[in-house]
Write an enzyme that holds these catalytic residues in place. Structure first.
Site, PDB file in Angstrom:
ATOM      1  N   GLY A  99       0.743  -1.189   0.066  1.00 42.91           N
ATOM      2  CA  GLY A  99       0.043  -0.062  -0.127  1.00 42.91           C
ATOM      3  C   GLY A  99       0.785   1.271  -0.051  1.00 42.91           C
ATOM      4  O   GLY A  99       0.437   2.394   0.610  1.00 42.91           O
ATOM      5  N   ASP A 107       0.790  -0.877 -14.267  1.00 44.20           N
ATOM      6  CA  ASP A 107       1.470  -1.484 -13.157  1.00 44.20           C
ATOM      7  C   ASP A 107       1.596  -3.076 -13.725  1.00 44.20           C
ATOM      8  O   ASP A 107       2.613  -3.432 -13.404  1.00 44.20           O
ATOM      9  CB  ASP A 107       0.667  -1.236 -12.004  1.00 44.20           C
ATOM     10  CG  ASP A 107       0.439   0.046 -11.626  1.00 44.20           C
ATOM     11  OD1 ASP A 107       1.004   0.961 -11.990  1.00 44.20           O
ATOM     12  OD2 ASP A 107      -0.568   0.264 -10.621  1.00 44.20           O
TER      13      ASP A 107
HETATM   14  C1  GLA Z   1      -1.981   3.942 -10.225  1.00 40.85           C
HETATM   15  C2  GLA Z   1      -2.763   3.141 -11.072  1.00 40.85           C
HETATM   16  C3  GLA Z   1      -2.097   2.759 -12.698  1.00 40.85           C
HETATM   17  C4  GLA Z   1      -2.031   4.225 -13.063  1.00 40.85           C
HETATM   18  C5  GLA Z   1      -1.150   5.250 -12.082  1.00 40.85           C
HETATM   19  C6  GLA Z   1      -1.089   6.468 -12.412  1.00 40.85           C
HETATM   20  O1  GLA Z   1      -0.773   2.976  -9.798  1.00 40.85           O
HETATM   21  O2  GLA Z   1      -2.994   1.684 -10.671  1.00 40.85           O
HETATM   22  O3  GLA Z   1      -3.136   2.241 -13.579  1.00 40.85           O
HETATM   23  O4  GLA Z   1      -3.177   5.019 -13.405  1.00 40.85           O
HETATM   24  O5  GLA Z   1      -1.905   5.155 -10.891  1.00 40.85           O
HETATM   25  O6  GLA Z   1      -0.215   6.668 -13.185  1.00 40.85           O
END
Ligand code: GLA
Length: 385
Positions: free
Chosen positions: A120, A170
C-alpha cells in the site's frame, strides 16, 4: 529468503512446494495518469518484490499464509465473495475468478507469500500480488498464460472484483520489466519497447508514508472530468474516443465550452504524453539535463493541472532539486501520498537519503522511508522446484 519461504510452505501445509514465483513492484518514471487514457508510459520493475511458493490442491479452496504478517487466508473460489473491502482475500478470489472468466479451468491450491515489497505504498504491491498469483496458478495448472494476458487478467481482477478502476501500466511493468531497462508501454496496443538508463543514474524512492485515503475517489473523479472534456471534443471530431487521440488544436477548439478544470486536466494529459517520448529519447542519449527538466515539468503538471500531488510530495521534489548530486524528482503512481521517485548520481544514494529524511522530518515532524532501488530489474519470473 527463498529457502525460508519454501521451508515455511512445508511446515504450514505438510507437503512440498512445486513452484516459486518472484513478482517485483514497479516505479513509474514518466507518463503519470496516462495509462487509462491509452497513451504511453515509462515505468520499470524494481528489486523490491513479492515471493510466492505454491502447490495445487484437490478441492476449490485456496489456503494462503503470509510470512510477513503471520496472517492466514482461506478462500473458496466457487462461493460468492463475501470479504471485506480491501481485504487480501478479495484479491485472491478476484484473481482466481478473473482466470476462470478468461476461459481457464482451475481448482484450489496452497501458497505462502513473503518478500520485501511494502504494502500500500504506491509501488504497486497489489498488482505485484495479482500478477505473481496468476503466474503461480498458470505454472501449477499448466495453463501457459502469456505475459500480456497475465497483465490483462490482473487488471480485470482489480477492476471487476477489487473495485479499483486502475489502468494497465502497473501490471504490464511487472510482467515486462527488464534488467537495466525502462519499459515504454503503449497502453492501447500493449506493445512494449525498451530504453537503457544512463549508467550514472541511480533510482531512489521516497515514501511519504501517507495513507492514500483520497486516492481512489479522486482517481475516479479525474476519469469523470476527462470524460466531460472528451465528450465535447467528440462532438466536433467524431473519431476521437480517448484522450490519446486528441491534439492541441482539438483541445483548444473546446476552450470556453468546457469547464476550466476539464481543460486543465486535458492540457496536462497532452503535455505528459509528449514528455514520455522525450524522456525515452533523453535516456537513450544520456541527456541528463533534459531528464531533470522533464521530470520537474511533469511534477508541476501533476501538482497544478491534474491536482493529484500533496504537500509532502511537493516538498520532496523541491528539496531534491537543491541537492548536489540529484538529477530529477517527481511524484510517482496515483498520488495523494505514496511515493516520489528521485534520480541521483550513482554514489550519492546514502547522502541523498539522509538529506531528504532530514528535510522531511524538519518540515513535517514525521519520518519518510527511503528505498535505494538502484537499477531497473527483471520482471515476473518463476521456477519449478
Ligand atoms: C495507479 C494505477 C495505474 C496508473 C497510476 C497513475 O498506480 O494503478 O493504473 O493509473 O496510478 O499513473
Amino acid at each position: 529468503m527463498n529457502s525460508i519461504l519454501i521451508d515455511e510452505f512445508g511446515k504450514n501445509f505438510g507437503k512440498k512446494a512445486q513452484y516459486l514465483v518472484l513478482s517485483p513492484g514497479r516505479v513509474n518514471l514518466i507518463g503519470e495518469h496516462i495509462d487509462y487514457h491509452q497513451g504511453k508510459v515509462l515505468p520499470c520493475a524494481i528489486s523490491l518484490k513479492n515471493t510466492f511458493a505454491g502447490s495445487i490442491g484437490k478441492d476449490y479452496i485456496v489456503d494462503g499464509y503470509n510470512l510477513n504478517s503471520g496472517r492466514k487466508y482461506s478462500v473458496n473460489i466457487q462461493d460468492s465473495c463475501l470479504f471485506e473491502k480491501g481485504a487480501t482475500e478479495i484479491y485472491i478470489y478476484g484473481v482466481c475468478r478473473a482466470i476462470i472468466d478468461s476461459g481457464y479451468f482451475i481448482k484450489g491450491f496452497s501458497f505462502v507469500i513473503g518478500g520485501d515489497l511494502p504494502m500500500g505504498s504506491g509501488l504497486s504491491s497489489s498488482a505485484s500480488f495479482s500478477c505473481g498469483l496468476i503466474e503461480l496458478i498458470s505454472q501449477m495448472y499448466h495453463l501457459n498464460i502469456q505475459k500480456r494476458d497475465i497483465a490483462r487478467i490482473a487488471r480485470l481482477a482489480e477492476n471487476k472484483y477489487a473495485g479499483v478502476p486502475c489502468g494497465i501500466m502497473d501490471q504490464m511493468a511487472i510482467v515486462f520489466g527488464k534488467e537495466k531497462r525502462l519499459v515504454r508501454i503503449d497502453c492501447r496496443s500493449l506493445d512494449v519497447d525498451y530504453c537503457s538508463m544512463p549508467g550514472c543514474i541511480s533510482i531512489v524512492v521516497v515514501n511519504t508514508m501517507i495513507k492514500r485515503q483520497l486516492a481512489k475517489s479522486e482517481y475516479e473523479k479525474r476519469q469523470i472530468e476527462c470524460a466531460e472534456l472528451l465528450k465535447a471534443i467528440e462532438n466536433k471530431y467524431s473519431s476521437v474516443k480517448v484522450l490519446r487521440d486528441v491534439n492541441y488544436d482539438m483541445l483548444n477548439s473546446v476552450k470556453g465550452e468546457v469547464s476550466n478544470l476539464a481543460f486543465k486536466r486535458g492540457k496536462y494529459v497532452l503535455d505528459e504524453m509528449k514528455r514520455v517520448d522525450m524522456v525515452f529519447d533523453s535516456m537513450n542519449k544520456g541527456d541528463i539535463e533534459s531528464i531533470g527538466r522533464l521530470f520537474y515539468e511533469g511534477h508541476r503538471g501533476l501538482k497544478d493541472e491534474y491536482e493529484v500531488s500533496c504537500e509532502e510530495l511537493d516538498l520532496i521534489v523541491e528539496e531534491t532539486y537543491k541537492f548536489n548530486g540529484a538529477i530529477a524528482s517527481r511524484m510517482t503512481g496515483a498520488g495523494f501520498g505514496g511515493c516520489a521517485i528521485s534520480l541521483v548520481k550513482k554514489g550519492y544514494e546514502k547522502e541523498y537519503a539522509d538529506f531528504i529524511m532530514k528535510k522531511y522530518y524538519d518540515r513535517f515532524g514525521k519520518k519518510c522511508e527511503v528505498y535505494d532501488v538502484g537499477e531497473p530489474q527483471e520482471g515476473l519470473s518463476s521456477m519449478k522446484l
